[in-house]
Write a protein that holds these residues in place. Sequence first.
Motif, mmCIF file in Angstrom:
data_model
loop_
_atom_site.group_PDB
_atom_site.id
_atom_site.type_symbol
_atom_site.label_atom_id
_atom_site.label_comp_id
_atom_site.label_asym_id
_atom_site.label_seq_id
_atom_site.Cartn_x
_atom_site.Cartn_y
_atom_site.Cartn_z
ATOM 1 N N GLN A 9 0.097 -1.361 -0.262
ATOM 2 C CA GLN A 9 -0.238 0.122 0.070
ATOM 3 C C GLN A 9 1.105 1.709 0.129
ATOM 4 O O GLN A 9 0.595 2.311 -1.084
ATOM 5 C CB GLN A 9 -0.861 -0.193 1.384
ATOM 6 N N LEU A 10 1.691 0.867 0.855
ATOM 7 C CA LEU A 10 2.571 2.533 1.311
ATOM 8 C C LEU A 10 3.763 2.898 -0.772
ATOM 9 O O LEU A 10 4.319 3.863 -0.143
ATOM 10 C CB LEU A 10 3.782 2.412 1.246
ATOM 11 N N LYS A 11 4.118 1.923 -1.240
ATOM 12 C CA LYS A 11 4.437 1.774 -2.519
ATOM 13 C C LYS A 11 3.721 1.440 -3.626
ATOM 14 O O LYS A 11 3.997 2.060 -5.094
ATOM 15 C CB LYS A 11 5.568 0.778 -2.561
ATOM 16 N N PHE A 12 2.084 1.522 -3.364
ATOM 17 C CA PHE A 12 1.442 1.610 -4.387
ATOM 18 C C PHE A 12 1.147 2.979 -4.993
ATOM 19 O O PHE A 12 1.222 4.294 -4.556
ATOM 20 C CB PHE A 12 -0.190 1.323 -4.277
ATOM 21 N N LYS A 13 1.443 2.828 -6.631
ATOM 22 C CA LYS A 13 1.332 4.132 -7.446
ATOM 23 C C LYS A 13 -0.029 3.984 -8.517
ATOM 24 O O LYS A 13 0.776 2.894 -9.211
ATOM 25 C CB LYS A 13 2.719 4.637 -8.303
ATOM 26 N N PRO A 14 -0.827 5.211 -8.215
ATOM 27 C CA PRO A 14 -1.835 4.759 -8.963
ATOM 28 C C PRO A 14 -1.540 5.045 -10.644
ATOM 29 O O PRO A 14 -1.753 5.235 -11.359
ATOM 30 C CB PRO A 14 -2.628 5.776 -8.887
ATOM 31 N N ALA A 15 -0.548 5.594 -11.378
ATOM 32 C CA ALA A 15 0.131 6.247 -12.346
ATOM 33 C C ALA A 15 1.446 5.875 -12.294
ATOM 34 O O ALA A 15 2.313 6.896 -11.231
ATOM 35 C CB ALA A 15 -0.596 6.781 -13.473
ATOM 36 N N GLN A 16 2.129 6.013 -13.706
ATOM 37 C CA GLN A 16 3.644 5.860 -13.567
ATOM 38 C C GLN A 16 4.538 7.355 -13.162
ATOM 39 O O GLN A 16 5.212 7.503 -12.932
ATOM 40 C CB GLN A 16 4.151 5.217 -14.538
ATOM 41 N N ASP A 17 3.049 8.259 -13.935
ATOM 42 C CA ASP A 17 3.764 9.516 -13.629
ATOM 43 C C ASP A 17 3.797 9.939 -12.447
ATOM 44 O O ASP A 17 3.572 12.037 -11.573
ATOM 45 C CB ASP A 17 3.149 10.513 -14.462
#
Length: 161
Positions: A9-17
């Motif tokens: 959860q802490l490392k999740f990125k909703p998108a690459q940017d």
Amino acid sequence: SLEGLTDAQLKFKPAQDRWSINECLEHIILAEKGMYDMEQKLVKEAPNPEKRKEITATDEDIIKRMNDRSHKAKAPEFAIPKGTYATTAEEIQAFTDQRNRIIEEIKVTQDDLRNHVLITPNMPPVDAYQFLLMMANHSARHTQQIEEIKTDPAYPKDALQ
């Protein structure tokens, strides 16, 4: 906002940017340090009360603008996350230590915050007090961003730790 979150959860990125929660926290740490350093440099210069007339924003305007997530801004180079911290616990400790130091220094300052005006090409003129308001509300802005990340449909639904 970070309590009980898993590594995924802490490392999740909703998108690459877009930033992860960990990157948001590192950005807050870097930005607060840079902003506080700028404010401290400002108050060490001679007061410039004649420049107060150039300030057009009220304290309330600044708070509102900083908390408005509909307006996106690009982080300055010094505040872009670099993956500095080995663990989230280390990152949280760095944030807490820095924030506590800043709060304590602000509590005891004798600086004339209203008569030190910052004028830069990157933002409208503000006094040192307003600059501190920007700093505090910058953190609130990114706390909102963290909460937005948690609502992303792809956000890991891991059981809380």
